[in-house]
Structures are given as structure tokens and as C-alpha cells.
Design a protein around this motif. Structure first.
Motif, PDB file in Angstrom:
ATOM      1  N   TRP A 177      92.387  18.309 -25.390  1.00 43.40           N
ATOM      2  CA  TRP A 177      90.970  18.182 -25.685  1.00 43.40           C
ATOM      3  C   TRP A 177      90.650  16.849 -26.344  1.00 43.40           C
ATOM      4  CZ3 TRP A 177      89.323  17.707 -30.767  1.00 43.40           C
ATOM      5  CH2 TRP A 177      90.283  18.001 -31.741  1.00 43.40           C
ATOM      6  N   ALA A 178      89.370  16.489 -26.294  1.00 50.76           N
ATOM      7  CA  ALA A 178      88.886  15.287 -26.962  1.00 50.76           C
ATOM      8  C   ALA A 178      87.371  15.370 -27.090  1.00 50.76           C
ATOM      9  CB  ALA A 178      89.268  14.029 -26.195  1.00 50.76           C
ATOM     10  N   ILE A 179      86.849  14.765 -28.139  1.00 55.15           N
ATOM     11  CA  ILE A 179      85.413  14.602 -28.297  1.00 55.15           C
ATOM     12  C   ILE A 179      85.071  13.261 -27.661  1.00 55.15           C
ATOM     13  CG2 ILE A 179      83.541  14.297 -29.954  1.00 55.15           C
ATOM     14  CD1 ILE A 179      85.158  16.097 -31.872  1.00 55.15           C
ATOM     15  N   ASN A 200      80.538  16.897 -39.689  1.00 59.20           N
ATOM     16  CA  ASN A 200      79.939  15.693 -39.091  1.00 59.20           C
ATOM     17  C   ASN A 200      80.144  15.627 -37.567  1.00 59.20           C
ATOM     18  OD1 ASN A 200      82.669  15.137 -39.195  1.00 59.20           O
ATOM     19  ND2 ASN A 200      82.408  13.003 -39.793  1.00 59.20           N
ATOM     20  N   GLN A 201      80.933  16.528 -36.996  1.00 59.67           N
ATOM     21  CA  GLN A 201      81.138  16.562 -35.543  1.00 59.67           C
ATOM     22  C   GLN A 201      80.169  17.518 -34.847  1.00 59.67           C
ATOM     23  OE1 GLN A 201      85.336  17.490 -36.023  1.00 59.67           O
ATOM     24  NE2 GLN A 201      85.860  15.551 -35.026  1.00 59.67           N
ATOM     25  N   ARG A 202      79.364  18.220 -35.630  1.00 62.36           N
ATOM     26  CA  ARG A 202      78.374  19.157 -35.075  1.00 62.36           C
ATOM     27  C   ARG A 202      77.462  18.423 -34.094  1.00 62.36           C
ATOM     28  NH1 ARG A 202      75.830  24.088 -37.456  1.00 62.36           N
ATOM     29  NH2 ARG A 202      77.576  23.877 -38.890  1.00 62.36           N
ATOM     30  N   TYR A 206      85.504  18.091 -24.721  1.00 65.02           N
ATOM     31  CA  TYR A 206      85.984  18.370 -23.371  1.00 65.02           C
ATOM     32  C   TYR A 206      87.397  18.913 -23.489  1.00 65.02           C
ATOM     33  CZ  TYR A 206      82.000  15.665 -21.854  1.00 65.02           C
ATOM     34  OH  TYR A 206      80.709  15.224 -21.647  1.00 65.02           O
ATOM     35  N   PHE A 207      87.758  19.864 -22.622  1.00 63.99           N
ATOM     36  CA  PHE A 207      89.079  20.477 -22.729  1.00 63.99           C
ATOM     37  C   PHE A 207      89.567  20.975 -21.380  1.00 63.99           C
ATOM     38  CE2 PHE A 207      85.816  23.576 -23.628  1.00 63.99           C
ATOM     39  CZ  PHE A 207      86.177  24.668 -22.856  1.00 63.99           C
ATOM     40  N   ALA A 208      90.901  21.112 -21.284  1.00 62.46           N
ATOM     41  CA  ALA A 208      91.556  21.673 -20.103  1.00 62.46           C
ATOM     42  C   ALA A 208      92.821  22.381 -20.569  1.00 62.46           C
ATOM     43  CB  ALA A 208      91.897  20.589 -19.092  1.00 62.46           C
ATOM     44  N   SER A 252      83.473  21.744 -20.862  1.00 57.50           N
ATOM     45  CA  SER A 252      82.919  21.141 -22.070  1.00 57.50           C
ATOM     46  C   SER A 252      82.093  22.162 -22.828  1.00 57.50           C
ATOM     47  CB  SER A 252      82.046  19.930 -21.716  1.00 57.50           C
ATOM     48  OG  SER A 252      80.896  20.340 -21.008  1.00 57.50           O
ATOM     49  N   VAL A 253      81.916  21.867 -24.115  1.00 57.67           N
ATOM     50  CA  VAL A 253      81.070  22.680 -24.983  1.00 57.67           C
ATOM     51  C   VAL A 253      80.547  21.766 -26.099  1.00 57.67           C
ATOM     52  CG1 VAL A 253      82.919  23.481 -26.500  1.00 57.67           C
ATOM     53  CG2 VAL A 253      80.889  24.878 -26.193  1.00 57.67           C
TER      54      VAL A 253
END
Length: 68
Positions: free
Chosen positions: A6-8, A37-39, A44-46, A64-65
Motif C-alpha cells: 500500500w501507499a498514500i 493529518n492523513q485524513r 491505494y492497495f493490492a 483505493s479508499v
């Protein structure tokens, strides 16, 4: 078990290698914790399955979410 990569990111990844974080779990549910602060950012993830010999299957499509 299953590996979660995953990564933002600002935009959907083009390649799985852009998902720079990784975690492995053998029990569900798998929960990730994010900082306040990431709200509102998009993660993205797999997933891929891994057998007891360490052999990995193919990665799922990237999903993604938005972090609540």
C-alpha cells in the motif's frame, strides 16, 4: 497468509512497485492505522496470497479508499 502492499498517493499507481509499504498477515481482519493529518488522503492497495513455501500468487487489482 496474505501480503498487503500500500501507499498514500496523489494518483493511482502505474506499477505495483509504487506501493512502497508492505505488511503480511495470516488472520483477518488486517487493520492499518493512519495519523490524523492523513485524513482525507487516498490510500491505494493490492493483496497477494503467499503459501507456506513463500511462493506468492499474483497481486489483486489495485483498489483505493479515502482515509476517514
Amino acid at each position: 497468509g496474505a501480503e498487503l502492499r500500500w501507499a498514500i498517493l496523489e494518483a493511482p499507481p502505474v506499477h505495483i512497485d509504487e506501493l512502497i509499504h508492505s505488511t503480511f498477515d495470516t488472520h483477518s481482519p488486517l487493520t492499518l492505522a493512519f495519523d490524523e493529518n492523513q485524513r482525507g488522503q487516498t490510500v491505494y492497495f493490492a493483496f497477494c496470497w503467499e503459501n507456506t513455501s513463500g511462493e506468492k500468487g499474483p497481486y489483486s487489482p489495485v483498489q483505493s479508499v479515502v482515509i476517514p
